[in-house]
Enzyme design. Structure first.
Site, PDB file in Angstrom:
ATOM      1  N   GLY A 120     -48.944  23.750 -32.653  1.00 51.37           N
ATOM      2  CA  GLY A 120     -48.171  24.944 -32.928  1.00 51.37           C
ATOM      3  C   GLY A 120     -46.768  24.677 -33.415  1.00 51.37           C
ATOM      4  CG  ASP A 151     -54.538  25.926 -34.110  1.00 51.12           C
ATOM      5  OD1 ASP A 151     -53.948  24.824 -34.213  1.00 51.12           O
ATOM      6  OD2 ASP A 151     -54.373  26.693 -33.139  1.00 51.12           O
TER       7      ASP A 151
END
Length: 231
Positions: A120, A151
């Site tokens: 992240g 991701d």
């Protein structure tokens, strides 16, 4: 200069001259992103995007050990185990929405990456206009180690980055996803994950505030010696 009222908040926001500064301030967790942090960052970038008194945004860390070690996996795990999956789904939805916002931001968005950046942390930095790394920076996407996937838009970006090698490489994206390979400054510039390397985070922050990102980076950035190991 205007600052966040609460200096113990996990993200501090301030305005220095014509620069909006977002400082990640959760050192014990290596600035791992939780819902409160995502909310503060999202509100700051939204408020500053159409503010004519702000020319550029800088993301920074108060902890030289870490820019951001990723999403708060413990938060996600604890809430899944307690049966509150919706809270975790909402967290990821907010995080991914923020990643998308940063990727389409109207103003220069500069991340000064000092120490570790993973997962992240790349989601809030990789999509900006300037990704500045220090000699202490290292990056990886280690999601495969916990059975997750690459991701926060990194799989998309990694297939398209050119860097100093001069061409994009879908194979590079696959390699990162499978191995969680740890990159340092030379690799990050070669791959395109970073746009500039500098010696010191605080020095470049002051220079960017004083002179603007492009001028400051022209004066203070350098190219590491030797070939990038990834090459």
């Amino acid at each position: 200069m205007t600052k966040s009222v609460d200096s113990t908040a996990p993200v501090l926001t301030s305005v220095r001259q014509r620069t909006g500064v977002i400082e990640l301030n959760r050192p014990k967790a290596l600035n791992s992103l939780n819902p409160e942090m995502i909310d503060i960052i999202a509100k700051a970038v939204k408020n500053w995007e159409d503010d004519d008194s702000i020319d550029q945004i800088v993301l920074y860390t108060t902890n030289p050990k870490a820019f951001c070690a990723g999403g708060d996996v413990r938060f996600a795990r604890d809430n899944i185990l307690s049966g509150d999956a919706q809270l975790v789904d909402d967290f990821f939805a907010a995080e991914y929405t923020l990643n998308g916002k940063l990727a389409t931001y109207k103003k220069p968005l500069v991340s000064i990456i000092d120490g570790v950046v993973m997962g992240g942390g790349l989601g809030i930095s990789l999509h900006g206009s300037h990704r500045v790394v220090t000699e202490n920076a290292f990056a990886s996407m280690p999601e495969m180690a916990i059975g997750y996937f690459t991701d926060v838009g990194v799989a998309h970006a990694a297939q398209r980055m050119v860097g100093t090698r001069g061409q994009a490489s879908p194979a590079l994206a696959k390699y990162w996803a499978i191995t969680g390979y740890r990159m340092y400054a030379a690799d990050m510039l070669w791959s395109g994950l970073a746009t500039h390397a500098v010696q010191d985070a605080e020095t470049i922050l002051d220079a960017i505030v004083e002179n603007g990102a492009d001028t400051a980076l022209k004066q203070h950035s350098y190219v590491p010696d030797g070939e990038a190991p990834l090459a």
